[in-house]
Scaffold this active site. Structure first.
Site, mmCIF file in Angstrom:
data_model
loop_
_atom_site.group_PDB
_atom_site.id
_atom_site.type_symbol
_atom_site.label_atom_id
_atom_site.label_comp_id
_atom_site.label_asym_id
_atom_site.label_seq_id
_atom_site.Cartn_x
_atom_site.Cartn_y
_atom_site.Cartn_z
ATOM 1 N N ILE B 14 0.881 -1.179 0.000
ATOM 2 C CA ILE B 14 0.000 0.000 0.000
ATOM 3 C C ILE B 14 0.913 1.223 0.000
ATOM 4 C CG2 ILE B 14 -1.903 1.215 1.121
ATOM 5 C CD1 ILE B 14 -2.903 -1.346 2.233
ATOM 6 N N HIS B 15 1.445 1.548 -1.158
ATOM 7 C CA HIS B 15 2.360 2.680 -1.275
ATOM 8 C C HIS B 15 1.567 3.946 -1.578
ATOM 9 C CE1 HIS B 15 2.583 2.370 -5.810
ATOM 10 N NE2 HIS B 15 1.993 1.283 -5.463
#
Lengths: 538, 85
Positions: B14-15
């Site tokens: 989850i960048h």
């Protein structure tokens, strides 16, 4: 002259004037404020202006570096809208009765620290993003100007660190390279350098006194040279010229087929020594890997590499290459490549000694471990296995019996392996050439190791400079042998290629096509020059 | 309250980008959406906190939805995870 090393981000050579890029620090002072509600409103107005700026930057970046790289500015805008970030600023203004600049700077530092302390490199690098957005808001609040004027002359930018908003606003036509002290391979500056195709280095200890001096960035070697001596500078001008030529070729020839004017096709594959070479394999548009030397696994280790270690390395390579063929050569230790833990006796004549397949067949436990790892990796892509230093039919039959039992063993354990994994041999001894017709019936392909084949055929040690006048890489004996090999292969319905240095010899490309070689495997940088010749051939 | 478990397949986890998309998506719904990884939790509408979870590829998070329209939100958020993360 000063020479420094750094971590390379993108291959290439840049030569030019150094521009030392120093960010004007926004000195933030803590001041007492009476009307905290008005102060927060002042922050909100500045934040909205910053968001507007970011939206403009986004538009600008889409046009210059593409949507994916521009996306960061959308994320920056969203970060400024983040509830926690805004709550923190409001809270500091209200409870401490302080100015907005101070509240933003403290909040920015706190969030940047949170990211900097994360254990993943990607998230660590986000620390720079938080600092960047906070500084932007502070600049709006104080009315400070952005200072990223590069000037009219193309420059090598040297900086402690560069924020994405700084790099994107730089005039791309004036950028030769980036050299920074901070930053990571995942930073936006690094990504931008790759997108723009300019050499860049990080982790270089920088010095402000370099401003205005001539610098050389060697993105291949990870070197940065300041104020080079004339001789070195001239050398690099030549290197750069060759590099530019190569890049031009790349643009023109990338994605093109290896086909002659009359429609004859040949496969151009790459030789590699470790998974680290994969970047240049893809960059140079190799159709596959024709020789993956597995020795690095043994040379870099202090004991026998385990099946798992080998499996991981092979799997990485076949996966990275997608469905393209990856030919992995089994262990070729001995002779010139000594490894301590193999505990090999010293030999009078190692080139003719206990090496390669001879070790594998004498110590099958080492061989079986490698084969198990290879077959396991074969389930993840298009893997082929190649055996070196073959001189007899019996050897090939013995190898095939072992590889068959390894396959059966894996199947019995319920471990998946690839379908129809090709098994081929290196043709690098005169004996193998003479019996190529018999060997061809036993294997799926031939790959000629011209370095050893030439040395064994001409009885000349390549390392001995005194023999240079007797040495002829194009000796008719070698050229005839190549034809014999190709003919024997084709008669048995298998393919033949060359993975030795001779394969990249562009004086012979025409001859290789004439004798019907099916594949040439060369170092990655040689693929496009050979492709050029193939396409020009009749 | 409704919840589901999700294993992140995006190679970088989850960048920034998907976190931004998720935060934007989460703001559309009146319900409280929480992402939990191990002992840490973050509101799905909060970009920085989401990134602060440091969710990597292959890690499993628990997504909890609480509110009046949680049934509809559950379906929408689940579909969003499958499409984007």
């Amino acid at each position: 002259m000063v020479q420094l090393s750094g971590k390379k981000i993108f291959n290439g050579i840049a030569i030019g004037k150094i521009k030392f890029y120093a960010r004007t620090e926004n000195k933030v002072t803590r001041e007492k404020i009476e009307d905290t509600a008005a102060e927060f409103a002042r922050y909100e107005a500045a934040r909205d202006t910053a968001i507007e700026q970011l939206n403009e930057l986004y538009e600008k970046a889409v046009a210059t570096v593409g949507e994916d790289n521009a996306e960061i500015f959308n994320v920056h805008a969203m970060m400024l809208e983040d509830d926690d970030y805004n709550d923190s600023i409001q809270n500091i203004i209200n409870t401490q009765g302080v100015n907005a600049e101070y509240a933003v700077a403290v909040t920015g530092d706190n969030f940047a620290d949170m990211f900097a302390n994360m254990d993943d490199d990607y998230f660590k690098a986000r620390s720079a993003d938080v600092k960047d957005i906070s500084e932007r808001v502070v600049r709006v609040l104080t009315g400070a100007e952005d200072n990223n004027e590069i000037g009219d002359e193309p420059v090598i930018i040297v900086a402690d660190d560069l924020a994405p908003s700084e790099t994107v606003q730089m005039d791309k036509s004036k950028l030769l390279s980036f050299v920074t002290q901070q930053g990571s391979a995942n930073s936006h500056t690094a990504i931008l350098a790759r997108t723009m195709g300019i050499p860049a280095l990080i982790g270089v200890e920088i010095d402000a006194s370099w401003n205005g001096k001539i610098g050389i960035v060697d993105g291949y070697e990870g070197k940065f040279i300041v104020d080079p001596e004339m001789e070195i500078l001239q050398g690099y001008f030549k290197k750069k010229e060759a590099d530019d030529e190569q890049k031009k070729l790349l643009l023109e020839l990338k994605g093109k087929e290896n086909v002659t004017k009359s429609g004859q096709k040949i496969n151009l594959y790459a030789n590699i020594g470790s998974p680290n070479d994969l970047g240049s394999v893809l960059e140079n548009d190799a159709g596959g890997i024709g020789l993956f030397r597995s020795e690095f696994l043994y040379l870099e280790s202090s004991t026998y590499p385990t099946e798992e270690e080998q499996f991981a390395a092979y799997k990485k390579v076949v996966e990275t290459m997608g469905g393209r063929k990856v030919i992995i050569r089994t262990l070729d230790i001995g002779a010139d490549k000594q490894v301590d833990y193999f505990d090999l006796d010293k030999e009078e004549n190692p080139a003719l000694g206990f090496r390669a397949i001879r070790i594998c067949l004498t110590r099958p436990e080492i061989f079986r471990t490698q084969l198990r790892a290879l077959y396991r990796a074969s389930a993840y892509g298009n893997l082929a296995i190649m055996y070196p230093m073959i001189i007899s039919l019996e050897e090939v039959q013995e190898i095939k019996a072992i590889s068959k039992s390894v396959r059966e063993e894996l199947k019995a354990e319920g471990i998946a392996i690839g379908d129809n994994v090709e098994e081929g041999i290196m043709i690098e001894t005169p004996a193998a050439v003479i019996i190529a017709d018999e060997l061809a019936k036993e294997v799926d392909f031939f790959s000629v190791g011209t370095n050893d084949l030439t040395q064994y055929t001409l009885a000349i040690d390549r390392q001995n400079a005194k023999l240079d006048r007797f040495y002829n890489a194009h000796h008719p004996a070698i050229l005839k042998m190549l034809k014999m090999i190709a003919d024997s292969a084709h008669k048995a319905g298998i393919w033949a290629g060359i993975c030795g240095e001779l394969g990249a010899d562009t004086e012979l490309t025409q001859y290789f096509l004439e004798i019907g070689m099916d594949e040439l495997s060369v170092s990655p940088g040689c693929i496009l020059p050979v492709r050029k010749l193939v396409r020009e051939a009749e | 309250m409704k919840s589901f478990e999700y294993t992140v397949t995006d190679p970088v986890g989850i960048h920034a980008r998907p976190a931004g998309l998720l935060a934007k998506e989460a703001k559309k719904y009146p319900d409280t959406i929480t992402i939990t990884k191990g002992e840490k939790s973050a509101g799905a509408a909060k970009l920085m906190a989401l990134m602060g979870l440091g969710v990597k590829q292959g890690e499993t998070v628990t997504v909890t939805i609480e509110g009046e329209s949680e049934d509809a939100t559950y379906e929408a958020i689940k579909a969003f995870f499958e499409a984007n993360l």
